[in-house]
Design an enzyme around this catalytic site. Sequence first.
Site, PDB file in Angstrom:
ATOM      1  N   SER A 108      41.495  49.147  26.654  1.00 12.73           N
ATOM      2  CA  SER A 108      41.354  48.735  28.043  1.00 12.73           C
ATOM      3  C   SER A 108      39.929  48.293  28.367  1.00 12.73           C
ATOM      4  O   SER A 108      39.439  47.317  27.828  1.00 12.73           O
ATOM      5  CB  SER A 108      41.815  49.871  28.948  1.00 12.73           C
ATOM      6  N   ASP A 247      40.431  43.308  33.373  1.00 14.60           N
ATOM      7  CA  ASP A 247      39.739  44.091  32.360  1.00 14.60           C
ATOM      8  C   ASP A 247      40.215  43.620  30.991  1.00 14.60           C
ATOM      9  O   ASP A 247      40.946  42.637  30.873  1.00 14.60           O
ATOM     10  CB  ASP A 247      39.951  45.592  32.563  1.00 14.60           C
ATOM     11  N   ASP A 249      42.402  44.484  28.808  1.00 14.38           N
ATOM     12  CA  ASP A 249      43.814  44.339  28.444  1.00 14.38           C
ATOM     13  C   ASP A 249      44.667  43.786  29.587  1.00 14.38           C
ATOM     14  O   ASP A 249      45.886  43.748  29.497  1.00 14.38           O
ATOM     15  CB  ASP A 249      44.392  45.665  27.931  1.00 14.38           C
ATOM     16  N   ASP A 251      45.390  44.669  32.770  1.00 16.03           N
ATOM     17  CA  ASP A 251      46.209  45.414  33.736  1.00 16.03           C
ATOM     18  C   ASP A 251      45.394  45.928  34.908  1.00 16.03           C
ATOM     19  O   ASP A 251      45.918  46.599  35.795  1.00 16.03           O
ATOM     20  CB  ASP A 251      46.967  46.555  33.069  1.00 16.03           C
TER      21      ASP A 251
END
Length: 455
Positions: A108, A247, A249, A251
Amino acid sequence: MSMQRRYFGTDGIRGRVGELPITPELVLKLGWAAGRVLAADTGGAGGRPAVLIGKDTRISGYLLEAALEAGLSAAGVDVYLSGPLPTPGVAYLTRALRLSAGIVISASHNPYDDNGIKFFSGGGAKLADGVEHAIEQEMAAPLACVPSAKLGKARRVDDAAGRYIEFCKSTFPTELDLKGWRIVVDCAHGAGYHVAPPVFHELGAEVIAVGNEPNGTNINDGVGATHPAHLTRAVIEHRADLGIALDGDGDRLLMVDREGRAYNGDQLLYVIALDYRRRGALTGGVVGTLMSNLGFEQALAREGIPLERAAVGDRYVLERLNEKGWQLGGENSGHLLCLDRHTTGDAIVAALAVLRALIEQKVTLADAAAGVTMFPQRLINVPIRRGYDWKGSAAITTAQANTVAALGSAGRVVLRPSGTEPVLRVMVEARDKAIADTQAQALAQVIAHAAGAPL
């Protein structure tokens, strides 16, 4: 049966690459165990169990992808490889392709030398705690490879990004477009680098893409949702109408208005919730977390919209939404869920929901979010020994109670242990920043002294 988990935290398994649990050996075993638990009795393409693996742009993704693929194959599970794709894209494709499960290789918003593994069910939702516990139990068993004729096969999903782009666009009303909008999209050099800009461009916006040149080691490095100053500078430099930051990833969402003001998850969720209510589409209320700002809660209350608080982590927000039968929830960090659009948090889908509100109401982001006055929050991480019983400390509980009493209805105190490191997170919220700082420092000092780990 104990639900104590050895590897899984609040969002899958995460750590420094090369150190437990993110080692090739353990990840191979994880793939094998997950294959046995998740896909033993489910069928994928051709009647065989099948799992999708997606990843962000970290250089270690190649290593971990190969290890997971080998483990899944040894368990007799077919593997679909999407390459770099946002976490919500993996959730969508898992569901769209009728697969047994989806796996995302990502840490993330963490630095590039961290990585992690998180799972989605065949329905595109985060796994329940019990399923993760079952995977950990299976990992304790000796790895046994299925016969050669039953080994899993691997194939590439060549149109994964295109499918996800079309899905994101489908969540935006067909009668609307983004013509006339100049939007800066900061992709954090992450998984959304080749997905997010086309979504907004194909809906008609003039897109200035930044943070869209990943090299394996620059993910989240001074860019993206965790570094809003980068987006603010770009919005002002390009005289854009809006800035959107993801960010690593894809989400987590942060937005910046034309004046360079940043808006976090609580403020954006407020805009979305009021727009849903305006359209008669809001069911019930909104789910936040223990960290959701008190100013956000009070703003919703003034509008007659209830807020339920779940534990920190978008998976727990999702669980509470499903329990209540509501659609909207999220975290102040920018994980926003619109369950009438997607099964999980999605930065692109949430940004489109905000844009819909602005376009249909003909207002600026500042106007739409004006009803929220955010309370200053001070967060301090206090080192503690692993397993330290901070709830059993009379000094800590007394100090916490005294802080709560001092703040009254004009503030909050949250103590919670980190799921990934040996620290106790101390959050104090108050109307005045100086009060929040002073009270947080004093409480943190008491905790540090009681825990024997001075700040």
